[in-house]
Design a protein around this motif. Structure first.
Motif, PDB file in Angstrom:
ATOM      1  N   UNK A 258     -61.519 -33.716   2.438  1.00 43.89           N
ATOM      2  CA  UNK A 258     -62.624 -34.502   3.010  1.00 43.89           C
ATOM      3  C   UNK A 258     -62.719 -34.294   4.515  1.00 43.89           C
ATOM      4  N   UNK A 259     -61.583 -34.384   5.198  1.00 45.38           N
ATOM      5  CA  UNK A 259     -61.608 -34.253   6.653  1.00 45.38           C
ATOM      6  C   UNK A 259     -61.684 -32.786   7.100  1.00 45.38           C
ATOM      7  N   UNK A 260     -61.284 -31.871   6.230  1.00 44.65           N
ATOM      8  CA  UNK A 260     -61.471 -30.461   6.554  1.00 44.65           C
ATOM      9  C   UNK A 260     -62.969 -30.153   6.669  1.00 44.65           C
ATOM     10  N   UNK A 261     -63.732 -30.660   5.711  1.00 43.23           N
ATOM     11  CA  UNK A 261     -65.182 -30.464   5.751  1.00 43.23           C
ATOM     12  C   UNK A 261     -65.798 -31.156   6.970  1.00 43.23           C
ATOM     13  N   UNK A 262     -65.310 -32.333   7.275  1.00 41.64           N
ATOM     14  CA  UNK A 262     -65.833 -33.067   8.424  1.00 41.64           C
ATOM     15  C   UNK A 262     -65.499 -32.330   9.723  1.00 41.64           C
ATOM     16  N   UNK A 263     -64.312 -31.763   9.781  1.00 41.44           N
ATOM     17  CA  UNK A 263     -63.875 -31.013  10.963  1.00 41.44           C
ATOM     18  C   UNK A 263     -64.756 -29.785  11.175  1.00 41.44           C
ATOM     19  N   UNK A 264     -65.019 -29.060  10.093  1.00 39.45           N
ATOM     20  CA  UNK A 264     -65.825 -27.853  10.223  1.00 39.45           C
ATOM     21  C   UNK A 264     -67.281 -28.185  10.523  1.00 39.45           C
ATOM     22  N   UNK A 265     -67.753 -29.340  10.058  1.00 39.74           N
ATOM     23  CA  UNK A 265     -69.107 -29.754  10.412  1.00 39.74           C
ATOM     24  C   UNK A 265     -69.212 -30.045  11.907  1.00 39.74           C
ATOM     25  N   UNK A 266     -68.104 -30.464  12.514  1.00 37.74           N
ATOM     26  CA  UNK A 266     -68.096 -30.791  13.947  1.00 37.74           C
ATOM     27  C   UNK A 266     -67.818 -29.577  14.813  1.00 37.74           C
ATOM     28  N   UNK A 267     -66.860 -28.727  14.396  1.00 33.26           N
ATOM     29  CA  UNK A 267     -66.411 -27.632  15.254  1.00 33.26           C
ATOM     30  C   UNK A 267     -66.852 -26.241  14.794  1.00 33.26           C
ATOM     31  N   UNK A 268     -67.391 -26.154  13.576  1.00 32.62           N
ATOM     32  CA  UNK A 268     -67.875 -24.867  13.114  1.00 32.62           C
ATOM     33  C   UNK A 268     -67.113 -24.341  11.908  1.00 32.62           C
ATOM     34  N   UNK A 269     -67.770 -23.489  11.091  1.00 38.19           N
ATOM     35  CA  UNK A 269     -67.139 -22.935   9.884  1.00 38.19           C
ATOM     36  C   UNK A 269     -65.854 -22.172  10.211  1.00 38.19           C
ATOM     37  N   UNK A 270     -64.836 -22.410   9.402  1.00 42.06           N
ATOM     38  CA  UNK A 270     -63.571 -21.710   9.551  1.00 42.06           C
ATOM     39  C   UNK A 270     -62.604 -22.298  10.555  1.00 42.06           C
ATOM     40  N   UNK A 271     -63.039 -23.266  11.344  1.00 34.66           N
ATOM     41  CA  UNK A 271     -62.167 -23.801  12.395  1.00 34.66           C
ATOM     42  C   UNK A 271     -61.001 -24.608  11.846  1.00 34.66           C
ATOM     43  N   UNK A 272     -61.140 -25.149  10.647  1.00 32.02           N
ATOM     44  CA  UNK A 272     -60.059 -25.986  10.104  1.00 32.02           C
ATOM     45  C   UNK A 272     -58.858 -25.167   9.683  1.00 32.02           C
ATOM     46  N   UNK A 273     -58.999 -23.848   9.616  1.00 32.76           N
ATOM     47  CA  UNK A 273     -57.861 -23.006   9.237  1.00 32.76           C
ATOM     48  C   UNK A 273     -56.950 -22.731  10.419  1.00 32.76           C
ATOM     49  N   UNK A 274     -57.313 -23.203  11.608  1.00 28.28           N
ATOM     50  CA  UNK A 274     -56.556 -22.899  12.823  1.00 28.28           C
ATOM     51  C   UNK A 274     -55.461 -23.924  13.113  1.00 28.28           C
TER      52      UNK A 274
END
Length: 478
Positions: A231-247
């Motif tokens: 849930x928060x991975x999707x929210x994170x990428x919506x805020x910072x951009x696609x693929x950013x949650x893998x960092x």
């Protein structure tokens, strides 16, 4: 007139004012129940009511609207000293616990020397329970200062092994006192369920209760149910951009104030707190229960959001010692109010005593001051002396983090032991501690320096410079 005499006269006036003010309001309950929830490593900026827009903490945020929120509440830089001060009402250095206890630390809270807050409340007729993290004795094979040894009527979920790296899903290897209830259960969910069951049991008794509920979350290593992380991975990428949650590196954030694992854990801690509030409402005892919510120290610098404050856990900067604190005292605290006066964990012992209508036990030294007048709405708390900190940073060790503090009014003096350096800041005007006032206010600087050195002498504190630790990068000096 001496400073102490001025304080005594002012304190007497404050008590009279508080009594007259209280009589004009709804009267507080006699001997109310006390629920004290301590979150582990919750940074000052993690909750929505403290400005966080990524994490979702709706129950705590709603609770703040019914309670008093503190913006300058203080703890110790690490967990064990905070817990020692909470339990004893003393600066932790009096107990010998100056830093967090490691798995092989010789120190422990000594039941032969201290009368803890639960013991004081037991003498006043309270039924007491400890749930969760204790971290005041790491002699697990042969306990020397366990919750049971300090007289808690019930002790649930205390660690049975050193738990620094977390133990969040069943089977709980480091908490053998928790038998299986639900496969794959998440620890914050389980502990909050235990808190609910205790409240139900205690409500059936003919006496008030004291619940000390100490969460293990959100201490690293962070972990949470997979559906919430997603849930928060999707929210994170919506805020910072696609693929950013893998960092994310080992679940630690890299350069952003938001953390998907922290957010997931905070949501479950929030939900557990909500279950406790719902139980108080369902049993009809919310108006007869004082509820405290706070953190044990600043958030871990690898993981947490400390609201833009300087520093993090294990440092004497604001980000390490300022914590979220919310208190609801029915009939006393006005809903939705904010208090900007400094408070400290040494204050809870005398606060509980005043709430319970009992006295401090003979022989128990108290360094704190009851904050009940602030809950009544008084603008300032009258203390006999400034607030002090000493952090030797010797367990890890962290040489660059060792330091002392004297907080007097809006001014904060910081001593950095490793560098023989002092700096002074106006915390109200400069909460980020960027502008050193020591040269601009030399007289006040010398006064606070003398106060700190005198206190260190009273506490018998020996400043020992640590050997450089290659694991710790050199940190910014003032």
């Amino acid at each position: 007139m001496t400073r102490k005499l001025k304080w005594l006269l002012s304190a007497a006036a404050s008590v009279l004012f508080a009594r007259s003010k209280a009589s004009a309001q709804a009267q507080p309950p006699a001997r109310p129940n006390i629920v004290f929830m301590l979150i582990d490593d919750m940074g000052w900026g993690e909750l929505g009511c403290y400005g966080n827009t990524f994490n979702e903490t709706p129950r705590i945020d709603a609770f703040a609207k019914t309670a008093m929120k503190f913006t300058e509440a203080y703890c110790q830089p690490t967990c064990s000293p905070t817990r020692a001060s909470l339990m004893t009402g003393q600066y932790p250095h009096r107990t010998g616990i100056e830093d967090y206890l490691d798995w092989d630390s010789p120190q422990y809270l000594d039941p032969k020397k201290e009368i803890t807050v639960n013991q004081m409340l037991s003498r006043a007729g309270y039924y007491t329970c400890h749930i969760g993290k204790w971290h005041l004795d790491t002699h697990f094979a042969h306990p020397m200062g366990s919750p049971k040894m300090f007289g808690f009527n019930e002790d649930i979920g205390t660690e049975t092994k050193y738990i620094a790296d977390g133990d969040y899903f069943y089977p709980f290897d480091k908490i053998r006192t928790l038998p299986l209830v639900t496969p794959h259960e998440f620890l914050p969910d389980r502990l909050s369920d235990e808190a609910v069951k205790f409240i139900q049991r205690a409500h059936a008794r003919p006496q008030p209760f004291f619940l000390y509920y100490a969460e293990y979350a959100v201490h690293a290593d962070l972990d949470a149910p997979a559906y919430l992380v997603e849930k928060y991975r999707k929210k994170y990428e919506a805020k910072y951009g696609p693929g950013t949650s893998t960092k994310f590196d080992n679940k630690h954030h890299l350069g952003k104030i938001d953390n998907i694992y922290m957010a997931a854990m905070a949501e479950r801690v929030d939900a557990g707190f909500g279950k406790i509030l719902d139980t108080l409402d369902r049993l009809g005892i919310a108006d007869n229960t004082v509820v405290f919510l706070l953190s044990d120290n600043g958030g871990d610098g690898r993981d947490a959001n400390n609201g833009g404050l300087r520093g993090a856990k294990s440092q004497v900067w604001e980000g390490g010692i300022r914590d979220p604190q919310i208190i609801r005292y029915p009939g006393v605290s006005k809903p939705g109010t904010v208090c900007d006066q400094p408070t400290m964990t040494i204050d809870y012992y005398p606060t509980f005593a005043q709430i319970a209508g009992t006295k401090i036990p003979d022989g128990q030294k108290i360094d704190g001051t009851s904050i009940v007048p602030l809950l009544h709405g008084e603008p300032k708390l009258n203390r006999p002396a400034p607030l002090f900190w000493h952090y030797p940073a010797n367990t890890a060790p962290w040489p660059e983090r060792a330091g002392g503090v004297c907080r007097d009014g809006d001014l904060k003096l910081v001593e950095l032991y490793q560098h023989d350096k002092f700096a002074m800041f106006n915390i109200k005007q400069d909460p980020d501690e960027k502008h050193d006032l020591s040269a601009e206010m030399p007289e006040k600087f010398q006064l606070l320096k003398t106060e700190l050195l005198d206190w260190q002498k009273e506490m018998n504190i020996k400043i020992v410079k640590l050997k450089p630790n290659p694991r710790v990068l050199k940190e910014n000096l003032p």
